[in-house]
Scaffold this motif. Structure first.
Motif, PDB file in Angstrom:
ATOM      1  N   ASN A   1       0.862  -1.179   0.000  1.00 33.53           N
ATOM      2  CA  ASN A   1       0.000   0.000   0.000  1.00 33.53           C
ATOM      3  C   ASN A   1       0.900   1.231   0.000  1.00 33.53           C
ATOM      4  OD1 ASN A   1      -1.694   2.185   0.658  1.00 33.53           O
ATOM      5  ND2 ASN A   1      -3.093   0.868   1.808  1.00 33.53           N
ATOM      6  N   ARG A   2       1.161   1.744  -1.173  1.00 32.17           N
ATOM      7  CA  ARG A   2       2.134   2.821  -1.293  1.00 32.17           C
ATOM      8  C   ARG A   2       1.707   4.070  -0.524  1.00 32.17           C
ATOM      9  NH1 ARG A   2       4.074   5.204  -7.021  1.00 32.17           N
ATOM     10  NH2 ARG A   2       1.981   6.072  -7.031  1.00 32.17           N
ATOM     11  N   GLU A   3       0.452   4.450  -0.644  1.00 32.67           N
ATOM     12  CA  GLU A   3      -0.008   5.660   0.034  1.00 32.67           C
ATOM     13  C   GLU A   3       0.171   5.544   1.540  1.00 32.67           C
ATOM     14  OE1 GLU A   3      -1.606   4.116  -2.407  1.00 32.67           O
ATOM     15  OE2 GLU A   3      -1.216   5.655  -3.945  1.00 32.67           O
ATOM     16  N   ALA A   4      -0.110   4.354   2.084  1.00 33.76           N
ATOM     17  CA  ALA A   4       0.048   4.163   3.524  1.00 33.76           C
ATOM     18  C   ALA A   4       1.509   4.314   3.941  1.00 33.76           C
ATOM     19  CB  ALA A   4      -0.490   2.796   3.930  1.00 33.76           C
ATOM     20  N   TRP A   5       2.437   3.804   3.107  1.00 35.88           N
ATOM     21  CA  TRP A   5       3.852   3.920   3.448  1.00 35.88           C
ATOM     22  C   TRP A   5       4.346   5.361   3.328  1.00 35.88           C
ATOM     23  CZ3 TRP A   5       7.217   0.903   5.860  1.00 35.88           C
ATOM     24  CH2 TRP A   5       6.894  -0.447   6.035  1.00 35.88           C
ATOM     25  N   VAL A   6       3.853   6.084   2.326  1.00 41.22           N
ATOM     26  CA  VAL A   6       4.227   7.498   2.193  1.00 41.22           C
ATOM     27  C   VAL A   6       3.743   8.279   3.408  1.00 41.22           C
ATOM     28  CG1 VAL A   6       3.832   9.605   0.853  1.00 41.22           C
ATOM     29  CG2 VAL A   6       4.345   7.452  -0.329  1.00 41.22           C
ATOM     30  N   ASP A   7       2.515   8.005   3.855  1.00 43.92           N
ATOM     31  CA  ASP A   7       1.981   8.673   5.051  1.00 43.92           C
ATOM     32  C   ASP A   7       2.780   8.277   6.293  1.00 43.92           C
ATOM     33  OD1 ASP A   7       0.077   9.878   3.478  1.00 43.92           O
ATOM     34  OD2 ASP A   7      -1.524   8.467   3.999  1.00 43.92           O
ATOM     35  N   ARG A   8       3.141   7.011   6.369  1.00 44.42           N
ATOM     36  CA  ARG A   8       3.930   6.541   7.511  1.00 44.42           C
ATOM     37  C   ARG A   8       5.279   7.250   7.557  1.00 44.42           C
ATOM     38  NH1 ARG A   8       5.091   0.108   8.645  1.00 44.42           N
ATOM     39  NH2 ARG A   8       6.737   0.301  10.222  1.00 44.42           N
ATOM     40  N   GLY A   9       5.905   7.403   6.387  1.00 47.06           N
ATOM     41  CA  GLY A   9       7.172   8.109   6.341  1.00 47.06           C
ATOM     42  C   GLY A   9       7.020   9.565   6.744  1.00 47.06           C
ATOM     43  N   ALA A  10       5.993  10.240   6.226  1.00 54.69           N
ATOM     44  CA  ALA A  10       5.784  11.649   6.552  1.00 54.69           C
ATOM     45  C   ALA A  10       5.563  11.842   8.046  1.00 54.69           C
ATOM     46  CB  ALA A  10       4.601  12.192   5.758  1.00 54.69           C
ATOM     47  N   ALA A  11       4.809  10.939   8.662  1.00 59.06           N
ATOM     48  CA  ALA A  11       4.573  11.039  10.101  1.00 59.06           C
ATOM     49  C   ALA A  11       5.862  10.870  10.893  1.00 59.06           C
ATOM     50  CB  ALA A  11       3.545   9.981  10.528  1.00 59.06           C
ATOM     51  N   ALA A  12       6.835  10.122  10.325  1.00 59.70           N
ATOM     52  CA  ALA A  12       8.118   9.909  10.995  1.00 59.70           C
ATOM     53  C   ALA A  12       9.187  10.912  10.562  1.00 59.70           C
ATOM     54  CB  ALA A  12       8.604   8.491  10.713  1.00 59.70           C
ATOM     55  N   GLY A  13       8.804  11.885   9.727  1.00 52.32           N
ATOM     56  CA  GLY A  13       9.767  12.880   9.277  1.00 52.32           C
ATOM     57  C   GLY A  13      10.629  12.433   8.119  1.00 52.32           C
ATOM     58  N   ILE A  14      10.124  11.485   7.322  1.00 54.78           N
ATOM     59  CA  ILE A  14      10.876  10.956   6.179  1.00 54.78           C
ATOM     60  C   ILE A  14      10.050  11.159   4.918  1.00 54.78           C
ATOM     61  CG2 ILE A  14      12.047   8.959   5.180  1.00 54.78           C
ATOM     62  CD1 ILE A  14      13.198   9.738   7.869  1.00 54.78           C
ATOM     63  N   GLN A  15      10.603  11.821   3.928  1.00 53.04           N
ATOM     64  CA  GLN A  15       9.927  11.927   2.646  1.00 53.04           C
ATOM     65  C   GLN A  15      10.269  10.693   1.813  1.00 53.04           C
ATOM     66  OE1 GLN A  15      11.383  14.824  -0.129  1.00 53.04           O
ATOM     67  NE2 GLN A  15       9.456  14.952  -1.245  1.00 53.04           N
ATOM     68  N   LEU A  16       9.260   9.915   1.469  1.00 52.92           N
ATOM     69  CA  LEU A  16       9.446   8.737   0.631  1.00 52.92           C
ATOM     70  C   LEU A  16       8.994   9.080  -0.781  1.00 52.92           C
ATOM     71  CD1 LEU A  16       8.101   5.973   3.049  1.00 52.92           C
ATOM     72  CD2 LEU A  16      10.473   6.681   2.661  1.00 52.92           C
ATOM     73  N   GLY A  17       9.897   8.935  -1.735  1.00 50.53           N
ATOM     74  CA  GLY A  17       9.567   9.286  -3.100  1.00 50.53           C
ATOM     75  C   GLY A  17       8.599   8.302  -3.720  1.00 50.53           C
ATOM     76  N   THR A  18       7.828   8.787  -4.697  1.00 51.79           N
ATOM     77  CA  THR A  18       6.888   7.921  -5.403  1.00 51.79           C
ATOM     78  C   THR A  18       7.289   7.701  -6.861  1.00 51.79           C
ATOM     79  OG1 THR A  18       5.479   9.855  -5.843  1.00 51.79           O
ATOM     80  CG2 THR A  18       4.953   8.498  -3.923  1.00 51.79           C
TER      81      THR A  18
END
Length: 391
Positions: free
Chosen positions: A323-340
Motif C-alpha cells: 500500500n504505497r499511500e500508507a507507506w508514504v503517510d507513515r514516512g511523513a509522520a516519521a519525518g521521512i519523505q518517501l519518493g513515489t
C-alpha cells in the motif's frame, strides 16, 4: 525532515558559477566530461531530451521505430517523437526495473532504428545480452540512457562504453548536475561530427536571461537553502499563488521546455565541471546507504527489497510495497519523505495509449507498488530512515 532529494551542490559549485565565465566554458566542460568518461567525444545540450532528439536525427537511418522502456521518464518518449520516430515500449523484466531484453528482441523488425537501453536507478543493463542482440540485428543502434547510472558497470564494463552513443541527464535530481543540461558521449568520430553540426545549426546561443534564471535555480538548490524553501513551500502549498509559482512542467504532456532551443549556458557548464569531482564520492555514498538498507531492513510481503546487483550505483533505492499511500503517510509522520518515482507507465499515457502491442503489466505494477528511500546521506541518513520507519 529527511527529504528524498539533497542536490549535490555546495560552495564549490557556487564559487565556480560566480567566477568569470570563459568564452569556451561549454567546450571545456565537454572535454572534462570526455576525460572523466574515458571516451573520445562528449557534446553538451540544454536538456538530455534535446540531446536524444538530435542524436536520433544524426544516426543516418531512415528506420522509424525506437524501442524504449515502458517505465522511465516521459521526456524520453517525447524526444523520440520529436525526432520524427515512433517509440515502441518494452516491459520490465519481472522482479527487476530494466527492460526485458528478450521481449525487446521479439519487437525488433526491419523498421527498428535503435534500442534505448536504460540502466534505471543505477542498475546496469545486461551488456552480454545486448551484445548478442546487436550481433543478431546489426541494423539496430544501441543507445545507452545513463541519466541515473553514472559509474554503473556490468561485470566490470562501464555501461556507457557500449553501443553507438550514451546519454546523460544532468538535472538537479541526477547523481551529479549542471543545474539543467545533458551530455551525449560517443567514440564514433563521424557520428560526433554529424551531431555537433546538427546541434550548432538547431540551437542558438544561451541568452543572458537563461543564464540568470539558471543562477537563481542554482542558489535555491544548494542544500541548506533548498531544505528551508521546501519546508516553506510545503507549509504554503495549498495557497493558490504559491501553487502557480511552484507548478512544474507536466512531463506527461508531449512537449519540450520553452528554452530547449538555446544551448547549454557557460554558467551551467562551469557548475557541471565543478560537480565532476564529486562523482566518485557520491557513488560511494549511495552504495553505502544501499548496503545498510540491504543489511537492516526487514523484508515482508508488504515490503520487498530491490535486487542486489554488483556494479549498481543505486541512484535510487526502490522498494515494492503493498500500500504505497500508507507507506508514504507513515514516512511523513516519521519525518521521512518517501519518493513515489514515476507515477505513470508510458503506454498508459493518453498520447501513447493506442500503440500496438505495447501492453506492459510489469511497468504498471511498478507505478503502483514502489517507493524510493533516501540515499544521498549514505549510511548515517539510512540509519535514521530505518529507525524512523521501523522503531
Amino acid at each position: 525532515m529527511i527529504l528524498i532529494l539533497n542536490p549535490p551542490l555546495g560552495l564549490k559549485e557556487l564559487g565556480w558559477a560566480l567566477w568569470p565565465v570563459p568564452l569556451q566554458g561549454v567546450r571545456r566542460f565537454e572535454e572534462a566530461f570526455a576525460r572523466f568518461a574515458s571516451v573520445r567525444h562528449a557534446l553538451a545540450f540544454p536538456y538530455g531530451r534535446v540531446g536524444l532528439r538530435l542524436l536520433l536525427e544524426s544516426l543516418g537511418t531512415t528506420r522509424r521505430e525506437v524501442l524504449c522502456p515502458a517505465y522511465t521518464c516521459a521526456a524520453v518518449a517525447h524526444a523520440v517523437v520529436y525526432s520524427g520516430r515512433r517509440p515502441v515500449f518494452v516491459d520490465c523484466r519481472p522482479g527487476e526495473f530494466n527492460m526485458d531484453l528478450d521481449e525487446a528482441e521479439s519487437k525488433v523488425h526491419p523498421d527498428t532504428a535503435a534500442i534505448l537501453a536504460t540502466s534505471l536507478f543505477g542498475y546496469p543493463m545486461d551488456l552480454d545480452r545486448l551484445d548478442l542482440l546487436a550481433r543478431r540485428h546489426p541494423h539496430v543502434n544501441i543507445i545507452h540512457d545513463c541519466a541515473q547510472a553514472v559509474g554503473a558497470r556490468w561485470k566490470g564494463r562501464p555501461v556507457h562504453r557500449n553501443g553507438a552513443a550514451s546519454l546523460f541527464g544532468l538535472g538537479i535530481g541526477k547523481p551529479f548536475t549542471s543545474v539543467f543540461g545533458g551530455m551525449v558521449t560517443t567514440d564514433d568520430g563521424e557520428l560526433f561530427d554529424r551531431l555537433r553540426t546538427r546541434r550548432d545549426r538547431a540551437l542558438r546561443s544561451a541568452s543572458l536571461g537563461k543564464t540568470f534564471r539558471r543562477f537563481l535555480y542554482l542558489i535555491t538548490s544548494i542544500p541548506g537553502i533548498y531544505r528551508r524553501l521546501f519546508r516553506l513551500l510545503h507549509f504554503c502549498g495549498h495557497w493558490p499563488p504559491v501553487q502557480r509559482w511552484i507548478r512544474e512542467e507536466d512531463e506527461t504532456v508531449l512537449s519540450m521546455p520553452e528554452d530547449s532551443s538555446e544551448q547549454m549556458s557557460a554558467l551551467e557548464a562551469r557548475v557541471g565541471q565543478a560537480s565532476l569531482s564529486r562523482v566518485p564520492e557520491l557513488i560511494r555514498t549511495h552504495r553505502s546507504a544501499a548496503e545498510y538498507y540491504f543489511e537492516t531492513l526487514p523484508e515482508s510481503p508488504d515490503f520487498v527489497l530491490p535486487p542486489r546487483v554488483d556494479g549498481a550505483t543505486y541512484s535510487s533505492f526502490v522498494v515494492r510495497v503493498g500500500n504505497r499511500e500508507a507507506w508514504v503517510d507513515r514516512g511523513a509522520a516519521a519525518g521521512i519523505q518517501l519518493g513515489t518515482l514515476y507515477e505513470y507507465a508510458l503506454p498508459e499515457l493518453s498520447g501513447y495509449a493506442t500503440q500496438r502491442g505495447d501492453a506492459c503489466p510489469e511497468a504498471g505494477r511498478l507505478v503502483r507498488e514502489t517507493i524510493q528511500l533516501p540515499v544521498w546521506g549514505g549510511e548515517p541518513v539510512a540509519r535514521k530512515v530505518v529507525r524512523a520507519l521501523f522503531p
